[in-house]
Design an enzyme around this catalytic site. Structure first.
Site, PDB file in Angstrom:
ATOM      1  CG  HIS A 140      -1.972   1.041   1.178  1.00 13.77           C
ATOM      2  ND1 HIS A 140      -3.059   0.946   0.350  1.00 13.77           N
ATOM      3  CD2 HIS A 140      -2.074   2.221   1.823  1.00 13.77           C
ATOM      4  CE1 HIS A 140      -3.806   2.020   0.501  1.00 13.77           C
ATOM      5  NE2 HIS A 140      -3.230   2.817   1.390  1.00 13.77           N
ATOM      6  CG  ASN A 167      29.134 -24.762  -5.145  1.00 14.57           C
ATOM      7  OD1 ASN A 167      28.752 -25.383  -6.125  1.00 14.57           O
ATOM      8  ND2 ASN A 167      30.204 -24.014  -5.135  1.00 14.57           N
ATOM      9  CD  GLU A 176      -3.544  -1.335  -2.007  1.00  9.60           C
ATOM     10  OE1 GLU A 176      -2.856  -0.577  -1.344  1.00  9.60           O
ATOM     11  OE2 GLU A 176      -4.448  -0.940  -2.778  1.00  9.60           O
TER      12      GLU A 176
END
Lengths: 707, 171
Positions: free
Chosen positions: A48, A420, A70
């Site tokens: 918002h 990794n 929203e």
């Protein structure tokens, strides 16, 4: 009245990026079905305020996009809609997209609309609950279309708009809304006046009328809601879809009852169509804001400092001023014995103040490592989904503070290591179950201070490094000889060699063989080190050690002939007088000292640096034992002088890189002193690793020394 | 300091657009000139910190108000016999752009001489004596009155990556 809004842009961007970070981390906490109201509220609030801010500054692309997001969040918040995993994924993508848009705007470029439009469409599809628009989205995502064109099929909505009586007092005018509605499509209006009171009871500034509209539009429900956005709380608004596939359901809102599961299914095909970003881009995203700022204008990088730090600085400066006043007062007096004593005392206080001030100024640059850590939940989530592995990420010591410049350079190597661990380290759930492990693997990031260092551990409870495989690969790549006897640790070290990779298949995530050596190089460039320890079947741990700051170093001043050098205190293990009976000669002029159960090679500093006039007899000199990369050497010096903090200055800036020297500093008397670079020194001496032909220091790592 | 004042006076007197001003200094009875705009400041000689394993003409590093500045002995750079530094020995701090990097360096010369306004067109090319290593350092030769001034190519002089930089004892 014209206000130059651009002065607030920086704040807006900074806050928006923070908001996005918050959204991202909260989204990762969301579990469909178990969503926490507070979490959703946090996400909603962040969205918002971004919408509000971007609207204020005229970034309509951002505010329009945030608006749909929203709306969905609002529905979830109000319990009108069930949160699904699909929603979370989509919202995360939206966060990425917003970040990219804001980054572009910050760099004063036009944001890329394509992705935003696709996402927006999918949001609207969810909001409309219309599976046809999914197909639509799919069809259009491959074609070019401009942002304003909406490609929904015309749908007729029944809109009931019943303002509360005080509507006019809030400064709203229904007529304008009706006019706006009529712009969306074909509008049919019915004004209902059955609530109009008798003339005598009528209050002229109340609103008694209400309306029913039938709007046939291609713009979707969100567009309609947007019109009524400002009066949401001051009116009863019902938007119901009529016609189309569904009968208008007898419900308060327009949403169509599709089970979350179904919805996810209907949307799945679309998933394929959305262009997936390659992962190596993903890793850059969380800091995209910073990067862009750097690109846009390097001078404007800002840092947020806690007010407590600033307060304590002000206190320090206050004390400094007092000390200065005291000293100048003494200076005006006649010189007596007592005034000299006072002067000394004052100077001691000044030294104390200066040191405090220095420490506090350095603290300003220190930020909690959570700035780096915070990107990993998202990264781990994305990668583990891709790899079909179940991973739990544990973060420990997030508040550990670290210099900002070090932090910026640290995150790429860390991303490498975490990736990794996920790819090579952790097994698939099936493999884990077969080995009697918890199907959910754990990756732990742990940061803590140790001495003047920060230590960051990246631990996984996976299968560990496969030493046989590494060994074979190293022989195959010619890194070692088949007959070389190497310890497990030495074999594990090999993964840091350039061009080394054990992954059989080069995957998208890792295995190109450019990873680990780059990691080591980057970390060495920060004056740090990285080590690995691993146990088969139990897991592996990568340990990164870094100095807390790059600007100041605790140094031991040493003397060789008439020259003064500085050895970083951090690398010194001990200093001792040589017991000549324990020195033996090995090979060509190399002497080693037996120290407890170790043999320490003796490096003669005057020899390496070609200085004449130094003491050469072993029993009259001192040996400073230093450690570098797990390897100890002794540096022979004439004498040990003071220990002090030194400010690192670049020698390279006006001269050039000097082997064995990492930088320079200015001592108390104004003279220049050079700081010894241990690994460079070992390289200069030509010392080799025992039992191998390889130099102790990789000759190619020229970048190993910072400027 | 008197050099400084002279310098300023001359600057005011000789403001001719076509001409460039050159600071000249003495070395082994010869007068050399460098573009005055490269000159940052002129200081007396003071002991410097030896940089290990550097070429012999690199005397070491000096602290110039917090900046580390390398000091180069121009006599040794040119292969002229070394003399002991005396009270007249000066260090001219110059700023040159080498490989797109601005570098501040000090050159040790016997003494500062004068400031001349010289039109670069009057500078004569160096006679072609290819064997001489020093020829590359020379930008041109000019006559000022009866004297000959050697204009230096500072970039060449201070480019230490040059092949002529042979490693030798730094101390």
């Amino acid at each position: 009245m014209s206000i130059d809004l651009s002065q607030f842009f920086d704040v807006f961007f900074e806050e928006s990026f923070e908001g996005l970070d918050a959204m991202e981390s909260e989204l990762l906490n969301l579990e469909p079905g178990k969503e926490d109201q507070e979490t959703i509220n946090t996400i909603f609030r962040a969205a918002h305020s971004i919408k509000g801010g971007s609207g204020t500054f005229g970034f309509t692309a951002v505010s329009d996009f945030t608006h749909v997001l929203e709306t969905l969040l609002d529905q979830i918040r109000n319990g009108q809609r069930q949160l699904t995993a699909e929603h979370v994924n989509l919202l995360l993508k939206a966060v990425d997209c917003l970040r990219a848009m804001l980054t572009a705007l910050q760099a004063q470029q036009e944001p890329e609309q394509q992705e935003a439009n696709e996402l927006k469409q999918r949001f609207e599809a969810i909001l409309n609950g219309d599976s046809r628009s999914d197909e639509q989205g799919q069809a259009t995502s491959t074609t070019d279309y401009t942002s304003e064109e909406q490609t929904h099929l015309p749908i007729t909505f029944q809109i009931d708009f019943k303002p509360l009586p005080y509507l006019f007092k809030t400064g709203n005018e229904p007529l304008y809304m009706i006019a706006e509605l009529s712009e969306l499509g074909e509008l049919e209006t019915q004004a209902l006046h059955d609530e109009l009171p008798k003339f005598k009871q009528l209050t002229p500034d109340d609103c008694y009328l209400y309306w029913r509209f039938f709007l046939t539009t291609t713009r979707g429900e969100a567009a309609i809601r947007e019109i009524f956005e400002w009066v949401e709380d001051d009116a009863e608004i019902t938007i119901v879809q009529c016609g189309g596939l569904f009968e208008a359901p007898d419900e308060h809102t327009a949403e169509v009852d599709i089970l979350p599961g179904e919805q996810a299914e209907t949307e799945l095909p679309l998933e394929v169509n959305v262009p997936q970003k390659p992962l190596h881009e993903v890793k850059k995203e969380p800091s995209a804001g910073k990067d862009a700022r750097k690109n846009a204008d390097p001078s404007t990088t800002s840092i947020r400092v806690g007010i407590d730090k600033v307060d304590s600085l002000i206190n320090m400066v206050g004390e400094l001023v007092i000390t200065q006043a005291m000293l100048s007062q003494i200076g005006e007096q006649e010189i007596t014995e007592s005034s000299i004593a006072a002067l000394q005392e004052g100077l001691a206080q000044l030294a104390h103040n200066t040191r405090d001030l220095q420490e506090n100024v350095m603290r300003i640059r220190m930020l909690p490592i959570s700035f780096v850590f915070s990107r990993f939940p998202r990264l781990v989530r994305d990668i583990s989904q891709k790899l079909n592995k179940q991973v739990e990420l544990k973060l420990i010591g997030e508040q550990t503070e670290l210099d900002k410049t070090v932090m910026e350079k640290l995150s790429d190597p860390m991303v490498h290591l975490v990736r990794n661990s996920l790819d090579h380290g952790l097994e698939t759930p099936e493999q884990r179950i077969a080995q009697g492990k918890d199907p959910v693997g754990t990756v732990t990031l742990n940061a803590f201070h140790q001495g003047g260092n920060i230590v960051i551990e990246i631990m996984d409870d996976g299968k560990g490094l496969d030493t046989d495989k590494i060994r074979k690969k190293a022989i195959q790549n010619g890194l070692i000889q088949a007959q070389d006897e190497l310890s497990v640790d030495e074999i594990n070290e090999l993964i840091f060699m350039p061009g080394f990779s054990t992954a059989d298949n080069v995957s998208e995530i890792s295995g190109r063989g450019v990873g680990m050596d780059v990691v080591r190089k980057n970390i060495q460039a920060l004056n740090g080190s990285v080590e690995v320890s691993s146990e088969t079947g139990v897991g592996s741990t990568f340990t990164i050690r870094l100095p807390l700051t790059l600007a100041i170093l605790d140094g031991q001043l040493v003397q060789v002939a008439e020259h003064t050098y500085i050895i970083p205190l951090i690398s010194i293990v001990e200093s001792l007088q040589i017991d000549i009976t324990k020195v033996s000669n090995v090979g060509k002029g190399l002497q080693v000292l037996r120290l407890r159960d170790e043999y320490i090679p003796i490096l003669r500093l005057y020899d390496i640096f070609n200085h004449k006039g130094a003491r050469e007899e072993l029993d009259k000199t001192l040996l400073v034992v230093v450690e570098n990369d797990n390897y100890k050497v002794g540096i022979l010096v004439d004498d040990l002088l003071a220990q002090q903090q030194v400010v690192i200055k670049s020698l390279e800036a006006n001269y050039q890189r000097v082997d064995g020297i990492s930088g320079a500093t200015i001592l108390g008397d104004g003279t220049v002193s050079l700081i010894i670079d241990i690994s460079g020194l070992i390289k200069l001496s030509g010392l080799r690793r025992p039992g191998s032909s390889e130099l102790l220091v990789d000759l190619k790592t020229d970048e190993g020394i910072p400027a | 300091m008197t050099e400084r004042m002279n310098l300023n006076q001359q600057l005011v007197l000789d403001a001719n657009a076509d001409e460039k001003q050159f600071l000249t200094f003495m070395m082994d009875e010869e007068e050399y000139g460098i573009d005055i705009l490269t000159v940052q400041e002129i200081r007396g000689w003071e002991p410097v910190t030896v940089i290990p394993n550097s070429p012999s003409f690199v005397k070491g590093a000096m602290n110039l108000r917090g900046t580390i500045v390398p000091i180069i002995d121009l006599r040794q750079r040119f292969g002229i016999t070394h003399i002991d530094y005396g009270p007249l020995t000066v260090v001219i701090v110059v700023s040159v752009t080498l490989k797109e990097q601005k570098k501040l360096m000090g050159i040790v010369v016997d003494a500062v001489s004068d400031v001349y306004s010289i039109s670069e067109e009057t500078a004569k090319d160096v006679p072609d004596f290819q064997d001489s290593e020093n020829a590359q350092f020379v930008h041109g030769l000019v006559n000022v009155g009866e004297k000959m001034v050697v204009l230096l190519n500072l970039k060449k002089v201070l480019d230490l990556h040059d092949k002529s930089c042979v490693k030798s004892n730094g101390g």
